[in-house]
Motif scaffolding. Structure first.
Motif, PDB file in Angstrom:
ATOM      1  N   SER A  31       0.826  -1.213   0.000  1.00  0.00           N
ATOM      2  CA  SER A  31       0.000   0.000   0.000  1.00  0.00           C
ATOM      3  C   SER A  31       0.857   1.258   0.000  1.00  0.00           C
ATOM      4  O   SER A  31       0.407   2.318  -0.420  1.00  0.00           O
ATOM      5  CB  SER A  31      -0.952   0.009   1.200  1.00  0.00           C
ATOM      6  OG  SER A  31      -0.277   0.377   2.380  1.00  0.00           O
ATOM      7  N   GLN A  75      -4.726   1.847   6.890  1.00  0.00           N
ATOM      8  CA  GLN A  75      -3.952   2.231   5.711  1.00  0.00           C
ATOM      9  C   GLN A  75      -4.279   1.343   4.504  1.00  0.00           C
ATOM     10  O   GLN A  75      -4.385   1.833   3.387  1.00  0.00           O
ATOM     11  CB  GLN A  75      -2.449   2.151   6.019  1.00  0.00           C
ATOM     12  CG  GLN A  75      -1.531   2.353   4.833  1.00  0.00           C
ATOM     13  CD  GLN A  75      -1.561   3.760   4.275  1.00  0.00           C
ATOM     14  OE1 GLN A  75      -1.903   4.708   4.971  1.00  0.00           O
ATOM     15  NE2 GLN A  75      -1.173   3.909   3.019  1.00  0.00           N
ATOM     16  N   ILE A  76      -4.466   0.049   4.738  1.00  0.00           N
ATOM     17  CA  ILE A  76      -4.650  -0.856   3.597  1.00  0.00           C
ATOM     18  C   ILE A  76      -6.113  -1.069   3.220  1.00  0.00           C
ATOM     19  O   ILE A  76      -6.405  -1.529   2.120  1.00  0.00           O
ATOM     20  CB  ILE A  76      -3.971  -2.224   3.828  1.00  0.00           C
ATOM     21  CG1 ILE A  76      -4.608  -2.979   4.987  1.00  0.00           C
ATOM     22  CG2 ILE A  76      -2.481  -2.050   4.038  1.00  0.00           C
ATOM     23  CD1 ILE A  76      -4.107  -4.388   5.157  1.00  0.00           C
TER      24      ILE A  76
END
Length: 88
Positions: A31, A75-76
């Motif tokens: 990512s 975040q992902i």
């Protein structure tokens, strides 16, 4: 995967270590735009350092690995999923 970190909060720098599941660490590295090289480890460590140093909701009383896992998942994850569950 084990990450040795330097976290700066309120002008104080501390050293610590966190462990992330290898799959989560690989997804986080992807990512961040890494390409599967050994530099991935440095990219993830730098990202974690930065996130923890600037995260307003950081709680020194909670386990650090739990907080890093939380940030990595945010975040992902697809932004629309994060918005649906109200985690931001």
């Amino acid at each position: 995967m084990r990450y040795h970190l330097r976290i700066t909060r309120h002008g104080t720098t501390t050293r610590t270590t966190v462990n992330l599941n290898e799959t989560l660490a690989s997804l986080l590295a992807a990512s961040l735009g890494t390409d599967g090289t050994p530099a991935d480890h440095s990219a993830v460590r730098g990202w974690v350092d930065n996130q923890l140093s600037t995260w307003a909701a950081f709680d020194p009383l909670l386990p650090l690995t739990k907080q890093v896992t939380h940030l990595a998942l945010l975040q992902i994850a697809r932004p629309e999923y994060v918005a649906m569950v109200g985690m931001l």
